[in-house]
Design a protein around this motif. Sequence first.
Motif, PDB file in Angstrom:
ATOM      1  N   ILE A 143       0.851  -1.186   0.000  1.00 46.50           N
ATOM      2  CA  ILE A 143       0.000   0.000   0.000  1.00 46.50           C
ATOM      3  C   ILE A 143       0.884   1.232   0.000  1.00 46.50           C
ATOM      4  O   ILE A 143       1.662   1.457   0.928  1.00 46.50           O
ATOM      5  CB  ILE A 143      -0.924   0.001   1.230  1.00 46.50           C
ATOM      6  CG1 ILE A 143      -1.788  -1.263   1.230  1.00 46.50           C
ATOM      7  CG2 ILE A 143      -1.795   1.251   1.251  1.00 46.50           C
ATOM      8  CD1 ILE A 143      -2.565  -1.465   2.507  1.00 46.50           C
ATOM      9  N   GLY A 144       0.762   2.036  -1.055  1.00 46.23           N
ATOM     10  CA  GLY A 144       1.502   3.286  -1.155  1.00 46.23           C
ATOM     11  C   GLY A 144       2.989   3.075  -1.393  1.00 46.23           C
ATOM     12  O   GLY A 144       3.524   1.972  -1.305  1.00 46.23           O
ATOM     13  N   GLY A 145       3.672   4.148  -1.765  1.00 52.85           N
ATOM     14  CA  GLY A 145       5.123   4.127  -1.808  1.00 52.85           C
ATOM     15  C   GLY A 145       5.756   3.784  -3.133  1.00 52.85           C
ATOM     16  O   GLY A 145       6.974   3.630  -3.197  1.00 52.85           O
ATOM     17  N   THR A 148       7.675  -0.570  -5.761  1.00 49.49           N
ATOM     18  CA  THR A 148       8.233  -1.694  -5.001  1.00 49.49           C
ATOM     19  C   THR A 148       7.784  -1.597  -3.545  1.00 49.49           C
ATOM     20  O   THR A 148       7.470  -0.506  -3.052  1.00 49.49           O
ATOM     21  CB  THR A 148       9.776  -1.705  -5.042  1.00 49.49           C
ATOM     22  OG1 THR A 148      10.272  -0.633  -4.235  1.00 49.49           O
ATOM     23  CG2 THR A 148      10.294  -1.567  -6.472  1.00 49.49           C
ATOM     24  N   PRO A 149       7.786  -2.730  -2.823  1.00 49.74           N
ATOM     25  CA  PRO A 149       7.355  -2.699  -1.428  1.00 49.74           C
ATOM     26  C   PRO A 149       8.357  -2.069  -0.476  1.00 49.74           C
ATOM     27  O   PRO A 149       8.022  -1.801   0.683  1.00 49.74           O
ATOM     28  CB  PRO A 149       7.153  -4.183  -1.099  1.00 49.74           C
ATOM     29  CG  PRO A 149       8.049  -4.906  -2.040  1.00 49.74           C
ATOM     30  CD  PRO A 149       8.051  -4.091  -3.308  1.00 49.74           C
ATOM     31  N   HIS A 150       9.566  -1.805  -0.933  1.00 45.20           N
ATOM     32  CA  HIS A 150      10.611  -1.318  -0.041  1.00 45.20           C
ATOM     33  C   HIS A 150      10.324   0.073   0.517  1.00 45.20           C
ATOM     34  O   HIS A 150      10.783   0.417   1.611  1.00 45.20           O
ATOM     35  CB  HIS A 150      11.964  -1.332  -0.766  1.00 45.20           C
ATOM     36  CG  HIS A 150      12.364  -2.711  -1.232  1.00 45.20           C
ATOM     37  ND1 HIS A 150      12.671  -3.722  -0.361  1.00 45.20           N
ATOM     38  CD2 HIS A 150      12.477  -3.238  -2.481  1.00 45.20           C
ATOM     39  CE1 HIS A 150      12.975  -4.824  -1.050  1.00 45.20           C
ATOM     40  NE2 HIS A 150      12.861  -4.555  -2.336  1.00 45.20           N
ATOM     41  N   PHE A 154       2.661   0.462   3.802  1.00 47.33           N
ATOM     42  CA  PHE A 154       2.378  -0.753   4.554  1.00 47.33           C
ATOM     43  C   PHE A 154       2.478  -1.965   3.625  1.00 47.33           C
ATOM     44  O   PHE A 154       2.023  -1.926   2.481  1.00 47.33           O
ATOM     45  CB  PHE A 154       0.979  -0.701   5.169  1.00 47.33           C
ATOM     46  CG  PHE A 154       0.599  -1.968   5.882  1.00 47.33           C
ATOM     47  CD1 PHE A 154       1.232  -2.334   7.061  1.00 47.33           C
ATOM     48  CD2 PHE A 154      -0.373  -2.803   5.359  1.00 47.33           C
ATOM     49  CE1 PHE A 154       0.897  -3.517   7.709  1.00 47.33           C
ATOM     50  CE2 PHE A 154      -0.716  -3.981   6.009  1.00 47.33           C
ATOM     51  CZ  PHE A 154      -0.079  -4.336   7.189  1.00 47.33           C
ATOM     52  N   VAL A 155       3.080  -3.029   4.132  1.00 47.85           N
ATOM     53  CA  VAL A 155       3.188  -4.282   3.375  1.00 47.85           C
ATOM     54  C   VAL A 155       2.393  -5.348   4.118  1.00 47.85           C
ATOM     55  O   VAL A 155       2.789  -5.766   5.217  1.00 47.85           O
ATOM     56  CB  VAL A 155       4.654  -4.724   3.214  1.00 47.85           C
ATOM     57  CG1 VAL A 155       4.730  -6.036   2.425  1.00 47.85           C
ATOM     58  CG2 VAL A 155       5.477  -3.634   2.527  1.00 47.85           C
ATOM     59  N   PRO A 156       1.275  -5.805   3.558  1.00 48.01           N
ATOM     60  CA  PRO A 156       0.459  -6.831   4.218  1.00 48.01           C
ATOM     61  C   PRO A 156       1.190  -8.169   4.301  1.00 48.01           C
ATOM     62  O   PRO A 156       2.261  -8.356   3.706  1.00 48.01           O
ATOM     63  CB  PRO A 156      -0.772  -6.935   3.296  1.00 48.01           C
ATOM     64  CG  PRO A 156      -0.806  -5.641   2.547  1.00 48.01           C
ATOM     65  CD  PRO A 156       0.637  -5.271   2.348  1.00 48.01           C
ATOM     66  N   PRO A 157       0.625  -9.119   5.029  1.00 44.53           N
ATOM     67  CA  PRO A 157       1.277 -10.429   5.188  1.00 44.53           C
ATOM     68  C   PRO A 157       1.492 -11.140   3.852  1.00 44.53           C
ATOM     69  O   PRO A 157       0.779 -10.895   2.877  1.00 44.53           O
ATOM     70  CB  PRO A 157       0.282 -11.210   6.056  1.00 44.53           C
ATOM     71  CG  PRO A 157      -0.538 -10.174   6.742  1.00 44.53           C
ATOM     72  CD  PRO A 157      -0.618  -9.019   5.808  1.00 44.53           C
ATOM     73  N   ARG A 158       2.485 -12.039   3.867  1.00 38.41           N
ATOM     74  CA  ARG A 158       2.738 -12.861   2.687  1.00 38.41           C
ATOM     75  C   ARG A 158       1.492 -13.679   2.340  1.00 38.41           C
ATOM     76  O   ARG A 158       0.710 -14.040   3.215  1.00 38.41           O
ATOM     77  CB  ARG A 158       3.926 -13.793   2.936  1.00 38.41           C
ATOM     78  CG  ARG A 158       5.272 -13.094   3.018  1.00 38.41           C
ATOM     79  CD  ARG A 158       6.379 -14.057   3.392  1.00 38.41           C
ATOM     80  NE  ARG A 158       6.263 -14.476   4.795  1.00 38.41           N
ATOM     81  CZ  ARG A 158       5.978 -15.708   5.186  1.00 38.41           C
ATOM     82  NH1 ARG A 158       5.755 -16.663   4.293  1.00 38.41           N
ATOM     83  NH2 ARG A 158       5.910 -16.006   6.473  1.00 38.41           N
ATOM     84  N   ARG A 159       1.328 -13.988   1.074  1.00 36.83           N
ATOM     85  CA  ARG A 159       0.128 -14.685   0.604  1.00 36.83           C
ATOM     86  C   ARG A 159      -0.047 -16.038   1.291  1.00 36.83           C
ATOM     87  O   ARG A 159      -1.182 -16.491   1.484  1.00 36.83           O
ATOM     88  CB  ARG A 159       0.181 -14.871  -0.910  1.00 36.83           C
ATOM     89  CG  ARG A 159       1.317 -15.756  -1.418  1.00 36.83           C
ATOM     90  CD  ARG A 159       1.257 -15.885  -2.931  1.00 36.83           C
ATOM     91  NE  ARG A 159       2.343 -16.709  -3.456  1.00 36.83           N
ATOM     92  CZ  ARG A 159       2.296 -18.037  -3.546  1.00 36.83           C
ATOM     93  NH1 ARG A 159       1.210 -18.685  -3.138  1.00 36.83           N
ATOM     94  NH2 ARG A 159       3.303 -18.723  -4.047  1.00 36.83           N
TER      95      ARG A 159
END
Length: 367
Positions: A143-145, A148-150, A154-159
Motif C-alpha cells: 500500500i503506497g510508496g 516496489t514494497p521497499h 504498509f506491506v500486508p502479510p505474505r500470501r
Amino acid sequence: MDQPGDLLPAISDLDFSIPSDIAAGAEDALVEISRFDAELAASLPRADGELAPLAVVLLRTESASSSQIEGVTAGAKALAIATLNESSGQNARMVAANVEAMQKAIDLADDLSTDSILAAHLALMHDQAYAHPGRLRDGQVWIGGGPTPHTATFVPPRRERVPALMDDLVRFCRRTDIPVLTQVSIAHAQFETIHPFNDGNGRTGRTLVHAMLRRSGVTRRLTVPVSAGLLTDTDAYFAALGSYRDGDPAPIISQFSRASFAAVGNGRRLVSDLTGIYAEWQQILPSRQGSAARRVLPHLLSQPAVTVDHIQKHLEVSQPAARRAVDQLVEAGVLKQISTGKRDRVWIARDVITALDDFATRSGRRG
C-alpha cells in the motif's frame, strides 16, 4: 511505516483492553444505530404489503460512499441509470456492482465464513479480471510508496499466511463475548491489514461491517450508512488503521463510533427529505388510489430512474398501463424525461436525485 504485515498476530483468542471512555462511546453509537434502524419501519407507509424501500435507498448510498472512500465517485442520477442496465459511465457501473456486493452481506450474516466473504468479493469485482474476483490473492501486495514494497506505507502479510489469517478472522467475528461495535471495528481493521485480495479490499471489508451488524441483530433493515460516516474524515480513518497495525485498536474504534453518529444523523436527514417528497407526490398526483401511477411512487424512492418496461415489470401491468402511469407522473411533475427518441427512453424523479446527491455532499463526497 506500519509494522510489517508478517508480524500481524492472530486475534481469534485475543483479549483486548479498551479504554473505558472509548468503549462507552462505542456502546452509545451502537444504541444510536439500532434506534435508527428501527425508525425505518415507521418512516413511510407500506406499499403493496411491503415496507416502503427506504432501506434500499440507504443501501445504495452506503454502497456509493464505500466506493468513494477509494476514489470512485458516481452521482445519484448516473447510479440510478446504471441500475437499470442502461448506458452509463464506468464509475457508475462500478458503484452499481457495489450494491450487489452489499446485498451479499445478507448472506454473510447468515453464514459468516471465508467462502461467504469470497462470494461478496466476487459480486463486487465480477467484471474486473485483474482482481481475481472471488479468490484470495496469490502474490504480494503493498500500500503506497511506488512500484516496489521497499518504500511502501504498509506491506500486508505474505500470501501464504492469508488463508489461515482469514479463518482466524472469521472465528473472531463469531465471538459473542466482545461488545458489538468494538468487535466490528477490530474485525474491519484486521481485514484491511490482511488485505486478502488483489483489489477491492476496502469495499469488501466495509461489506463485512454490515454483515456483522446484521448478524448481531443491531440492524434488521439491511444497512445504516456507516461508510458515509467514515467518508467525512478519510485522513483520520486511514490514520486509525495505521494505529491498529501498530498495536493500538482504540483509534479505529473511535472512528467507527464517530462515523456511526455522523451516518445516523445524515441518514435521518435523508429519510426526512424523502418522506417529505413522498408526501408531496401524494398530494399533487391526481390519480386514484390503487392506480399504477400511485403504486409506483414508493418504488421511485429507491429507483429514481425508470423506463416503461421497468415499470411494467415491477408493477406487473400491461405496457399501455405502464405508459399511462409515466404520462401521469410526468404531468404531475414527479418524473422528467432525460433521453430522447422513441426507444429506451428514461425518466428520472429529480427530487429524489437531489436528495441523494445532497446526502452524498453532506457525507463529504469528492469528485
